[in-house]
Design a protein around this motif. Structure first.
Motif, PDB file in Angstrom:
ATOM      1  N   LEU A   5      -6.298  -6.642  -3.881  1.00  0.00           N
ATOM      2  CA  LEU A   5      -6.629  -6.325  -2.491  1.00  0.00           C
ATOM      3  C   LEU A   5      -6.881  -4.830  -2.279  1.00  0.00           C
ATOM      4  O   LEU A   5      -7.723  -4.451  -1.466  1.00  0.00           O
ATOM      5  N   ILE A   6      -6.162  -3.989  -2.988  1.00  0.00           N
ATOM      6  CA  ILE A   6      -6.312  -2.545  -2.786  1.00  0.00           C
ATOM      7  C   ILE A   6      -7.697  -2.053  -3.189  1.00  0.00           C
ATOM      8  O   ILE A   6      -8.364  -1.383  -2.389  1.00  0.00           O
ATOM      9  N   PRO A   7      -8.207  -2.356  -4.394  1.00  0.00           N
ATOM     10  CA  PRO A   7      -9.566  -1.902  -4.718  1.00  0.00           C
ATOM     11  C   PRO A   7     -10.637  -2.513  -3.821  1.00  0.00           C
ATOM     12  O   PRO A   7     -11.609  -1.840  -3.450  1.00  0.00           O
ATOM     13  N   PHE A  11     -13.137  -0.338  -1.489  1.00  0.00           N
ATOM     14  CA  PHE A  11     -14.580  -0.495  -1.574  1.00  0.00           C
ATOM     15  C   PHE A  11     -15.176  -0.844  -0.221  1.00  0.00           C
ATOM     16  O   PHE A  11     -16.201  -0.277   0.178  1.00  0.00           O
ATOM     17  N   LEU A  12     -14.556  -1.744   0.495  1.00  0.00           N
ATOM     18  CA  LEU A  12     -15.068  -2.130   1.810  1.00  0.00           C
ATOM     19  C   LEU A  12     -15.021  -0.969   2.800  1.00  0.00           C
ATOM     20  O   LEU A  12     -15.945  -0.803   3.608  1.00  0.00           O
ATOM     21  N   ALA A  13     -13.983  -0.165   2.738  1.00  0.00           N
ATOM     22  CA  ALA A  13     -13.892   0.986   3.638  1.00  0.00           C
ATOM     23  C   ALA A  13     -14.991   1.997   3.338  1.00  0.00           C
ATOM     24  O   ALA A  13     -15.662   2.494   4.248  1.00  0.00           O
ATOM     25  N   ILE A  14     -15.203   2.299   2.064  1.00  0.00           N
ATOM     26  CA  ILE A  14     -16.254   3.257   1.692  1.00  0.00           C
ATOM     27  C   ILE A  14     -17.627   2.696   2.036  1.00  0.00           C
ATOM     28  O   ILE A  14     -18.480   3.402   2.576  1.00  0.00           O
TER      29      ILE A  14
END
Length: 114
Positions: A5-7, A11-14
């Motif tokens: 979930l963290i990566p 990725f979704l935030a960036i």
């Protein structure tokens, strides 16, 4: 499950930030073109700017020199003045890195003036 979930969330935030930036910029440019603005306003005055690789190398060199100087000053603080190692190293490295980036910013402004 948490390791996945963290990566994905990073990725979704960036991706969201980049998408928002590009779509907003495109909408602003289209609105200016509809109003009859000249396309040269998007380029700015780049004739007297220094190349980006010079700015990048200058800032990188100053940052690395500042980190090295920060480690050197931290070792002096630790061995000669008895400052705790956990305080001396991060504190001086971050302080000197900030000073190095600030000097690089000012030198970049001077490059653009010339």
């Amino acid at each position: 499950m948490d390791r996945v979930l963290i990566p994905i969330s990073m990725f979704l935030a960036i991706f969201g930030i980049v998408y928002l930036f590009l779509s907003t910029r495109n909408k602003e440019r289209l609105a200016l073109i509809e109003k009859g603005a000249d396309a040269s306003i998007f380029m700015g005055d780049r004739s007297n700017r220094s190349p980006i690789w010079k700015v990048f190398l200058l800032n990188l060199a100053l940052l690395l020199m500042a980190i090295g100087l920060g480690v050197f000053i931290a070792s002096i603080l630790q061995y000669n003045l008895g400052v705790d190692e956990d305080v001396a190293y991060p504190g001086t490295i971050f302080l000197m890195s900030g000073i190095g980036l600030f000097v690089g910013f000012n030198m970049t402004k001077n490059l653009d003036k010339n």
